[in-house]
Structure formats: structure tokens, C-alpha cells
Design a protein around this motif. Sequence first.
Motif, PDB file in Angstrom:
ATOM      1  N   ILE A  56       0.859  -1.186   0.000  1.00  0.00           N
ATOM      2  CA  ILE A  56       0.000   0.000   0.000  1.00  0.00           C
ATOM      3  C   ILE A  56       0.893   1.233   0.000  1.00  0.00           C
ATOM      4  O   ILE A  56       1.804   1.341   0.804  1.00  0.00           O
ATOM      5  CB  ILE A  56      -0.960   0.013   1.207  1.00  0.00           C
ATOM      6  CG1 ILE A  56      -1.920  -1.174   1.105  1.00  0.00           C
ATOM      7  CG2 ILE A  56      -1.721   1.321   1.277  1.00  0.00           C
ATOM      8  CD1 ILE A  56      -2.873  -1.293   2.261  1.00  0.00           C
ATOM      9  N   MET A  57       0.609   2.137  -0.911  1.00  0.00           N
ATOM     10  CA  MET A  57       1.372   3.367  -1.054  1.00  0.00           C
ATOM     11  C   MET A  57       0.572   4.521  -0.446  1.00  0.00           C
ATOM     12  O   MET A  57      -0.649   4.537  -0.553  1.00  0.00           O
ATOM     13  CB  MET A  57       1.610   3.621  -2.553  1.00  0.00           C
ATOM     14  CG  MET A  57       2.670   4.638  -2.856  1.00  0.00           C
ATOM     15  SD  MET A  57       2.185   6.270  -3.502  1.00  0.00           S
ATOM     16  CE  MET A  57       0.524   6.243  -3.920  1.00  0.00           C
ATOM     17  N   GLU A  58       1.259   5.439   0.193  1.00  0.00           N
ATOM     18  CA  GLU A  58       0.620   6.633   0.749  1.00  0.00           C
ATOM     19  C   GLU A  58       1.032   7.849  -0.058  1.00  0.00           C
ATOM     20  O   GLU A  58       2.195   7.987  -0.437  1.00  0.00           O
ATOM     21  CB  GLU A  58       1.017   6.831   2.213  1.00  0.00           C
ATOM     22  CG  GLU A  58       0.443   5.819   3.150  1.00  0.00           C
ATOM     23  CD  GLU A  58       0.717   6.155   4.609  1.00  0.00           C
ATOM     24  OE1 GLU A  58       1.565   7.030   4.893  1.00  0.00           O
ATOM     25  OE2 GLU A  58       0.087   5.531   5.464  1.00  0.00           O
ATOM     26  N   TYR A  59       0.052   8.713  -0.300  1.00  0.00           N
ATOM     27  CA  TYR A  59       0.302   9.956  -1.039  1.00  0.00           C
ATOM     28  C   TYR A  59      -0.287  11.105  -0.239  1.00  0.00           C
ATOM     29  O   TYR A  59      -1.434  11.015   0.218  1.00  0.00           O
ATOM     30  CB  TYR A  59      -0.354   9.876  -2.426  1.00  0.00           C
ATOM     31  CG  TYR A  59      -0.198  11.138  -3.236  1.00  0.00           C
ATOM     32  CD1 TYR A  59       0.971  11.416  -3.927  1.00  0.00           C
ATOM     33  CD2 TYR A  59      -1.237  12.068  -3.311  1.00  0.00           C
ATOM     34  CE1 TYR A  59       1.114  12.578  -4.668  1.00  0.00           C
ATOM     35  CE2 TYR A  59      -1.102  13.232  -4.055  1.00  0.00           C
ATOM     36  CZ  TYR A  59       0.066  13.484  -4.723  1.00  0.00           C
ATOM     37  OH  TYR A  59       0.203  14.634  -5.457  1.00  0.00           O
ATOM     38  N   ILE A  60       0.471  12.175  -0.070  1.00  0.00           N
ATOM     39  CA  ILE A  60      -0.022  13.371   0.614  1.00  0.00           C
ATOM     40  C   ILE A  60      -0.521  14.345  -0.449  1.00  0.00           C
ATOM     41  O   ILE A  60       0.268  14.875  -1.225  1.00  0.00           O
ATOM     42  CB  ILE A  60       1.078  14.024   1.474  1.00  0.00           C
ATOM     43  CG1 ILE A  60       1.539  13.046   2.548  1.00  0.00           C
ATOM     44  CG2 ILE A  60       0.563  15.325   2.096  1.00  0.00           C
ATOM     45  CD1 ILE A  60       2.752  13.497   3.332  1.00  0.00           C
ATOM     46  N   PRO A  61      -1.850  14.529  -0.520  1.00  0.00           N
ATOM     47  CA  PRO A  61      -2.415  15.425  -1.535  1.00  0.00           C
ATOM     48  C   PRO A  61      -2.144  16.892  -1.223  1.00  0.00           C
ATOM     49  O   PRO A  61      -1.884  17.256  -0.072  1.00  0.00           O
ATOM     50  CB  PRO A  61      -3.910  15.115  -1.509  1.00  0.00           C
ATOM     51  CG  PRO A  61      -4.161  14.511  -0.172  1.00  0.00           C
ATOM     52  CD  PRO A  61      -2.877  13.894   0.285  1.00  0.00           C
ATOM     53  N   HIS A  62      -2.213  17.718  -2.249  1.00  0.00           N
ATOM     54  CA  HIS A  62      -1.957  19.152  -2.114  1.00  0.00           C
ATOM     55  C   HIS A  62      -3.146  19.944  -2.647  1.00  0.00           C
ATOM     56  O   HIS A  62      -3.681  19.617  -3.705  1.00  0.00           O
ATOM     57  CB  HIS A  62      -0.690  19.538  -2.894  1.00  0.00           C
ATOM     58  CG  HIS A  62       0.500  18.729  -2.500  1.00  0.00           C
ATOM     59  ND1 HIS A  62       1.224  18.967  -1.357  1.00  0.00           N
ATOM     60  CD2 HIS A  62       1.076  17.649  -3.080  1.00  0.00           C
ATOM     61  CE1 HIS A  62       2.196  18.089  -1.256  1.00  0.00           C
ATOM     62  NE2 HIS A  62       2.130  17.263  -2.290  1.00  0.00           N
ATOM     63  N   GLY A  63      -3.551  20.976  -1.905  1.00  0.00           N
ATOM     64  CA  GLY A  63      -4.585  21.891  -2.371  1.00  0.00           C
ATOM     65  C   GLY A  63      -6.013  21.389  -2.233  1.00  0.00           C
ATOM     66  O   GLY A  63      -6.921  21.941  -2.843  1.00  0.00           O
ATOM     67  N   VAL A  64      -6.215  20.313  -1.452  1.00  0.00           N
ATOM     68  CA  VAL A  64      -7.553  19.759  -1.246  1.00  0.00           C
ATOM     69  C   VAL A  64      -7.784  19.501   0.240  1.00  0.00           C
ATOM     70  O   VAL A  64      -6.863  19.606   1.043  1.00  0.00           O
ATOM     71  CB  VAL A  64      -7.761  18.444  -2.045  1.00  0.00           C
ATOM     72  CG1 VAL A  64      -7.706  18.705  -3.538  1.00  0.00           C
ATOM     73  CG2 VAL A  64      -6.752  17.387  -1.647  1.00  0.00           C
ATOM     74  N   ASP A  71      -6.491   3.890 -17.122  1.00  0.00           N
ATOM     75  CA  ASP A  71      -7.839   4.394 -17.433  1.00  0.00           C
ATOM     76  C   ASP A  71      -8.304   5.364 -16.353  1.00  0.00           C
ATOM     77  O   ASP A  71      -8.892   6.411 -16.645  1.00  0.00           O
ATOM     78  CB  ASP A  71      -8.843   3.245 -17.559  1.00  0.00           C
ATOM     79  CG  ASP A  71      -8.587   2.366 -18.764  1.00  0.00           C
ATOM     80  OD1 ASP A  71      -7.898   2.821 -19.714  1.00  0.00           O
ATOM     81  OD2 ASP A  71      -9.072   1.212 -18.763  1.00  0.00           O
ATOM     82  N   ALA A  72      -8.058   5.017 -15.088  1.00  0.00           N
ATOM     83  CA  ALA A  72      -8.467   5.883 -13.980  1.00  0.00           C
ATOM     84  C   ALA A  72      -7.738   7.221 -14.060  1.00  0.00           C
ATOM     85  O   ALA A  72      -8.359   8.278 -13.890  1.00  0.00           O
ATOM     86  CB  ALA A  72      -8.195   5.198 -12.643  1.00  0.00           C
ATOM     87  N   ALA A  93      -1.520  10.446  -7.247  1.00  0.00           N
ATOM     88  CA  ALA A  93      -1.157   9.314  -6.382  1.00  0.00           C
ATOM     89  C   ALA A  93      -0.964   8.054  -7.214  1.00  0.00           C
ATOM     90  O   ALA A  93      -0.014   7.302  -6.997  1.00  0.00           O
ATOM     91  CB  ALA A  93      -2.238   9.098  -5.321  1.00  0.00           C
ATOM     92  N   LEU A  94      -1.860   7.833  -8.181  1.00  0.00           N
ATOM     93  CA  LEU A  94      -1.748   6.646  -9.025  1.00  0.00           C
ATOM     94  C   LEU A  94      -0.495   6.708  -9.900  1.00  0.00           C
ATOM     95  O   LEU A  94       0.200   5.703 -10.072  1.00  0.00           O
ATOM     96  CB  LEU A  94      -3.004   6.508  -9.897  1.00  0.00           C
ATOM     97  CG  LEU A  94      -4.299   6.195  -9.138  1.00  0.00           C
ATOM     98  CD1 LEU A  94      -5.495   6.309 -10.069  1.00  0.00           C
ATOM     99  CD2 LEU A  94      -4.238   4.819  -8.485  1.00  0.00           C
ATOM    100  N   ILE A 151       2.722   3.960  -9.837  1.00  0.00           N
ATOM    101  CA  ILE A 151       3.237   3.183 -10.975  1.00  0.00           C
ATOM    102  C   ILE A 151       4.569   3.735 -11.479  1.00  0.00           C
ATOM    103  O   ILE A 151       5.072   3.317 -12.511  1.00  0.00           O
ATOM    104  CB  ILE A 151       2.212   3.082 -12.118  1.00  0.00           C
ATOM    105  CG1 ILE A 151       1.836   4.460 -12.664  1.00  0.00           C
ATOM    106  CG2 ILE A 151       0.996   2.295 -11.685  1.00  0.00           C
ATOM    107  CD1 ILE A 151       0.972   4.428 -13.925  1.00  0.00           C
ATOM    108  N   GLY A 152       5.117   4.716 -10.748  1.00  0.00           N
ATOM    109  CA  GLY A 152       6.437   5.228 -11.081  1.00  0.00           C
ATOM    110  C   GLY A 152       6.465   6.229 -12.214  1.00  0.00           C
ATOM    111  O   GLY A 152       7.485   6.428 -12.852  1.00  0.00           O
ATOM    112  N   GLU A 153       5.329   6.894 -12.484  1.00  0.00           N
ATOM    113  CA  GLU A 153       5.273   7.897 -13.550  1.00  0.00           C
ATOM    114  C   GLU A 153       5.238   9.321 -13.025  1.00  0.00           C
ATOM    115  O   GLU A 153       4.936  10.242 -13.773  1.00  0.00           O
ATOM    116  CB  GLU A 153       4.059   7.638 -14.449  1.00  0.00           C
ATOM    117  CG  GLU A 153       4.169   6.382 -15.268  1.00  0.00           C
ATOM    118  CD  GLU A 153       3.031   6.190 -16.247  1.00  0.00           C
ATOM    119  OE1 GLU A 153       2.195   7.105 -16.400  1.00  0.00           O
ATOM    120  OE2 GLU A 153       2.976   5.108 -16.852  1.00  0.00           O
ATOM    121  N   ALA A 154       5.508   9.496 -11.734  1.00  0.00           N
ATOM    122  CA  ALA A 154       5.493  10.856 -11.172  1.00  0.00           C
ATOM    123  C   ALA A 154       6.859  11.244 -10.661  1.00  0.00           C
ATOM    124  O   ALA A 154       7.685  10.433 -10.381  1.00  0.00           O
ATOM    125  CB  ALA A 154       4.486  10.953 -10.026  1.00  0.00           C
TER     126      ALA A 154
END
Length: 82
Positions: free
Chosen positions: A1-9, A50-51, A74-75, A79-82
Motif C-alpha cells: 500500500i502506497m501513501e500519497y499526501i495530496p496538495h490543495g484539497v 484508465d483511472a 497518487a496513481l 506506478i512510477g510515472e510521477a
Amino acid sequence: IMEYIPHGVCSRLIHVDLDGDTIKSVEFVGGCSGNTQGISHLVKGMNVHDAIARLEGIRCGNKPTSCPDQLSYALKQAIGEA
């Protein structure tokens, strides 16, 4: 499970669990509960690419981003595209 800290929300954290290119689960911490639960249920079992294509660029009111848009980031990270 990966965790992502969102910004601006409003949400403070997004948990993403993938099985290869398939989304197993998504959980938002904070944010509009009904909306984030709905997003989580809709993307479950979906292909990650797709998502990303469907969620990327969605805005929330005057904000330049939204919880769905942040999920696309986050997605991408998962998958290593960020």
C-alpha cells in the motif's frame, strides 16, 4: 500500500493499493466523505491508466485541483510515472 499526501484539497492522505495495473483499493483520509468513498468504489478494479485518464484535471470549484485529480497524481506515483 502506497501513501500519497495530496496538495490543495481537503483530504490529508490517500492510500493506494494496486495489483499490477489494477486498482485493488483507494482510501482517502479527510475530505468530503461521501464523495471520496464514491470515488474509491468507482475506481476499484479499474485499470490504473484508465483511472488516471478519467480523473486527471478535474477541478473543485475555484481550486486548480480536486480529490479525484490528486488521486491521479497518487496513481502516477504508485506506478512510477510521477
